[in-house]
Design an enzyme around this catalytic site. Structure first.
Site, PDB file in Angstrom:
ATOM      1  N   ASP A   1       0.793  -1.228   0.000  1.00 29.34           N
ATOM      2  CA  ASP A   1       0.000   0.000   0.000  1.00 29.34           C
ATOM      3  C   ASP A   1       0.838   1.298   0.000  1.00 29.34           C
ATOM      4  O   ASP A   1       0.617   2.171  -0.819  1.00 29.34           O
ATOM      5  CB  ASP A   1      -0.978  -0.011   1.195  1.00 29.34           C
ATOM      6  CG  ASP A   1      -1.792   1.259   1.292  1.00 29.34           C
ATOM      7  OD1 ASP A   1      -2.313   1.684   0.250  1.00 29.34           O
ATOM      8  OD2 ASP A   1      -1.926   1.827   2.382  1.00 29.34           O
TER       9      ASP A   1
ATOM     10  N   CYS B   1     -21.641   0.829  -9.164  1.00 27.33           N
ATOM     11  CA  CYS B   1     -20.773   1.638  -8.297  1.00 27.33           C
ATOM     12  C   CYS B   1     -20.716   3.081  -8.791  1.00 27.33           C
ATOM     13  O   CYS B   1     -20.709   4.020  -7.975  1.00 27.33           O
ATOM     14  CB  CYS B   1     -19.376   1.034  -8.192  1.00 27.33           C
ATOM     15  SG  CYS B   1     -18.617   0.709  -9.791  1.00 27.33           S
TER      16      CYS B   1
HETATM   17  S1  SF4 Z   1     -19.283  -2.031 -12.306  1.00 25.65           S
HETATM   18 FE1  SF4 Z   1     -20.519  -3.411 -11.040  1.00 25.65          FE
HETATM   19  S2  SF4 Z   1     -19.274  -5.275 -10.889  1.00 25.65           S
HETATM   20 FE2  SF4 Z   1     -17.882  -3.648 -11.600  1.00 25.65          FE
HETATM   21  S3  SF4 Z   1     -16.999  -2.776  -9.727  1.00 25.65           S
HETATM   22 FE3  SF4 Z   1     -18.802  -1.553 -10.190  1.00 25.65          FE
HETATM   23  S4  SF4 Z   1     -20.463  -2.469  -8.982  1.00 25.65           S
HETATM   24 FE4  SF4 Z   1     -18.785  -3.985  -9.104  1.00 25.65          FE
END
Ligand code: SF4
Length: 379
Positions: A134, A194
């Site tokens: 890290d 996300c």
């Molecule tokens: S796009 Fe979907 S699968 Fe990929 S990191 Fe983001 S939440 Fe997870």
């Protein structure tokens, strides 16, 4: 061929010392990353915690002059606490992100890498290495990706098929030319959860993070927290892992493989009010073994004040008034004044007005005005 066999022995040994995944890659420069890092730098998207120049971050040979290969490791951490603690009005709690649960992972992974180095040194005369976890120059995620540990998710985290993104990463540059593993395919597909659910829009594009807007980074800064983040951090004292929690690849993933990485609920969900008066010594004794304590107690206390304000925790007002009047740190005095206003107990506004008469610091005075502005909202 000899190194093929040694590689296999290392893989088997790694399993016995608490390394959950291991991969091998060459020590060639991470040439394709240079342009990306430069763009992050030029756009002002870096956190400021990065170590080294772009060359140092992408050229393993700068850290070991006879570098031949890199061993990447991953250690899985839990995502759920076995024991829960009540979070009730009057005794509200804050929270440390999962990557700060248990003993500081930097120590845990460095210890495992040292064991690995001792194992290799006993078999290879002239073995040389340099390990990083890290805080080193190399980008752990880029090494892990090239070594086949997982893929780099759109949330900018390493995602492994076995443990989701709930893994700590580390690596060892070595002077042994091990056969490389193959990177694995991207598993995000069409998903954009996300990006869609990031509360600050910090994920500006798939895999591209503006760290300046990332709440995980914001909790680690030491100055006044910008207003636009204060409601959004909720009760987070250190880190923020929403982009892990919403990821379908983490759904149902919860590995409890290492006792030293198990969370103590009283430490990772501590009561907020006692944090406001904790001494340096107590803080070190209680939280010093956690990764989340690396920036010291001030950001944690500032975030605890904001969390109390977000909970509108009226029982905290007396202590917040004390901090506003007595704390030598402007960030704490000012944030306390703002929080008193946001909580809105009537005597709090009078306390801000009388503290305002004695206050000299312009930033604290600005926060006092913000605190008093809540009075108008309430009337
Ligand atoms: S796009 Fe979907 S699968 Fe990929 S990191 Fe983001 S939440 Fe997870």
């Amino acid at each position: 061929m000899a190194n093929e066999q040694l590689k296999e022995e290392i893989i088997q040994y790694a399993k016995t010392i608490g390394i959950d995944k291991i991969g091998f890659t060459s020590a060639n420069p991470f040439a394709e990353m240079k342009a990306r890092l430069k763009m992050q730098q030029d756009d002002g998207y870096q956190s400021g915690f990065e170590k080294g120049t772009i060359e140092e971050r992408t050229e393993p040979e700068l850290h070991l002059n006879d570098a031949e290969s890199i061993i990447a490791i991953a250690v899985a951490y839990p995502s759920r606490m076995k024991e829960k603690v009540a979070n009730k009005r009057g005794r509200r709690r804050g929270s440390f992100c999962r990557a700060s649960w248990g003993h500081d992972y930097h120590d845990v992974l460095n210890e495992r890498l040292e064991l690995l180095a001792t194992f290799i040194a006993a078999r290879v005369p002239g073995f040389r290495y340099r390990s990083m976890v890290d805080t080193g120059e190399l980008v752990d995620k880029a090494v892990a990706e090239r070594a086949g540990i997982g893929w780099s998710g759109k949330n900018s985290l390493m995602i492994t098929p076995e443990f989701g993104s709930y893994v700590y990463l580390g690596e060892m540059i070595t002077n042994i030319p091990f056969p490389s593993d193959q990177p694995i395919d991207d598993g995000c597909g069409d998903c954009t959860l996300c990006l869609d659910l990031c509360p600050t829009g910090a994920l500006v594009a798939p895999g591209r993070l503006n760290a300046q807007n990332c709440l995980a980074f914001v909790t680690q800064t030491k100055g006044f927290m910008p207003d636009r983040f204060r409601d959004k951090i909720g009760n987070h004292l250190y880190g923020y892992d929403n982009c892990q929690v919403v990821c379908p690849k983490n759904s149902g993933v919860d590995h409890h493989l290492h006792p030293e990485l198990e969370p103590d609920p009283e430490l990772v969900k501590p009561e907020l009010l006692p944090l406001l008066s904790i001494s340096n010594r107590e803080f070190k004794d209680k939280f010093g073994q956690m990764a989340g304590s690396w920036r010291g107690k001030k950001p944690i206390q500032r975030n605890a004040i904001i969390a109390l304000a977000n909970y509108k925790e009226e029982v905290a007002v007396d202590e917040l008034i004390r901090l506003m009047n007595e704390d030598p740190r402007p960030v704490i005095r000012g944030t306390a004044a703002w929080a008193i206003g946001k909580i809105g107990r009537p005597d709090g506004f009078d306390a801000i007005r009388s503290a305002e008469k004695k206050e000299q610091d312009p930033d604290v005075l600005t926060e006092m005005k913000k605190g008093l502005a809540y009075e108008q909202v309430m009337t």
